[in-house]
Design a protein around this motif. Structure first.
Motif, mmCIF file in Angstrom:
data_model
loop_
_atom_site.group_PDB
_atom_site.id
_atom_site.type_symbol
_atom_site.label_atom_id
_atom_site.label_comp_id
_atom_site.label_asym_id
_atom_site.label_seq_id
_atom_site.Cartn_x
_atom_site.Cartn_y
_atom_site.Cartn_z
ATOM 1 N N UNK A 1 0.813 -1.221 0.000
ATOM 2 C CA UNK A 1 0.000 0.000 0.000
ATOM 3 C C UNK A 1 0.852 1.278 0.000
ATOM 4 N N UNK A 2 2.157 1.142 -0.089
ATOM 5 C CA UNK A 2 3.025 2.316 -0.208
ATOM 6 C C UNK A 2 3.707 2.292 -1.563
ATOM 7 N N UNK A 3 3.867 3.478 -2.151
ATOM 8 C CA UNK A 3 4.488 3.577 -3.470
ATOM 9 C C UNK A 3 3.550 3.190 -4.593
ATOM 10 N N UNK A 4 2.251 3.116 -4.300
ATOM 11 C CA UNK A 4 1.256 2.727 -5.311
ATOM 12 C C UNK A 4 0.084 3.723 -5.351
ATOM 13 N N UNK A 5 0.354 4.950 -4.905
ATOM 14 C CA UNK A 5 -0.646 6.039 -4.904
ATOM 15 C C UNK A 5 -1.848 5.756 -4.011
ATOM 16 N N UNK A 6 -1.678 4.889 -3.011
ATOM 17 C CA UNK A 6 -2.796 4.529 -2.134
ATOM 18 C C UNK A 6 -3.341 5.739 -1.388
ATOM 19 N N UNK A 7 -2.457 6.604 -0.882
ATOM 20 C CA UNK A 7 -2.913 7.783 -0.149
ATOM 21 C C UNK A 7 -3.717 8.717 -1.049
ATOM 22 N N UNK A 8 -3.238 8.937 -2.260
ATOM 23 C CA UNK A 8 -3.936 9.827 -3.197
ATOM 24 C C UNK A 8 -5.336 9.296 -3.519
ATOM 25 N N UNK A 9 -5.420 8.003 -3.800
ATOM 26 C CA UNK A 9 -6.720 7.410 -4.111
ATOM 27 C C UNK A 9 -7.640 7.432 -2.887
ATOM 28 N N UNK A 10 -7.065 7.239 -1.701
ATOM 29 C CA UNK A 10 -7.861 7.281 -0.475
ATOM 30 C C UNK A 10 -8.430 8.679 -0.260
ATOM 31 N N UNK A 11 -7.599 9.678 -0.451
ATOM 32 C CA UNK A 11 -8.042 11.063 -0.320
ATOM 33 C C UNK A 11 -9.152 11.362 -1.330
ATOM 34 N N UNK A 12 -8.961 10.954 -2.579
ATOM 35 C CA UNK A 12 -9.979 11.177 -3.620
ATOM 36 C C UNK A 12 -11.294 10.471 -3.283
ATOM 37 N N UNK A 13 -11.202 9.223 -2.823
ATOM 38 C CA UNK A 13 -12.405 8.457 -2.491
ATOM 39 C C UNK A 13 -13.125 9.092 -1.301
ATOM 40 N N UNK A 14 -12.382 9.489 -0.283
ATOM 41 C CA UNK A 14 -12.982 10.151 0.874
ATOM 42 C C UNK A 14 -13.712 11.413 0.479
ATOM 43 N N UNK A 15 -13.084 12.218 -0.354
ATOM 44 C CA UNK A 15 -13.718 13.460 -0.823
ATOM 45 C C UNK A 15 -14.958 13.162 -1.659
#
Length: 112
Positions: free
Chosen positions: A31-45
């Motif tokens: 889950x690191x180095x695979x844009x997981x945080x960015x996708x999580x932020x987008x999904x949350x928004x």
């Protein structure tokens, strides 16, 4: 009279869907180095949630989400089974779930 009876019957369902909750999460896997945080932020928004997401030194992703219970539940499903396209989710742990009277976080962000 029938309308009021129906409203009385549905009131607990309506209220539980609008109840605000807060929950912490930790996601294990690739889950690191695979844009997981960015996708999580987008999904949350996109779900209208507030919260944050962050990488850990242990290779996991942690965070907190707040919002209506039904939307938080949708986000939990996404975190458990979807993630970013290149991620592999082995395990999702949700903890400290609690009712809140108002949002304590405003917006959805990535923390460093």
């Amino acid at each position: 009279m029938l309308f009021y009876g129906l409203l009385f019957f549905l009131f607990p369902v309506i209220m539980s869907e609008n109840k605000l909750i807060s929950v912490d999460f930790e996601i294990y896997g690739n889950v690191q180095g695979v844009c997981f945080r960015m996708y999580t932020e987008d999904q949350g928004r996109s779900l209208g949630l507030d919260g944050w997401v962050k990488n850990t030194r242990q290779g996991t992703v942690i965070g907190q989400i707040q919002g209506p219970q039904d939307k938080v539940n949708d986000m939990k499903v996404w975190l458990r089974s979807v993630g970013s396209p290149s991620s592999r989710i082995d395990r999702a742990i949700f903890s400290n779930q609690r009712d809140i009277s108002k949002l304590e976080i405003h917006g959805f962000s990535t923390r460093y």
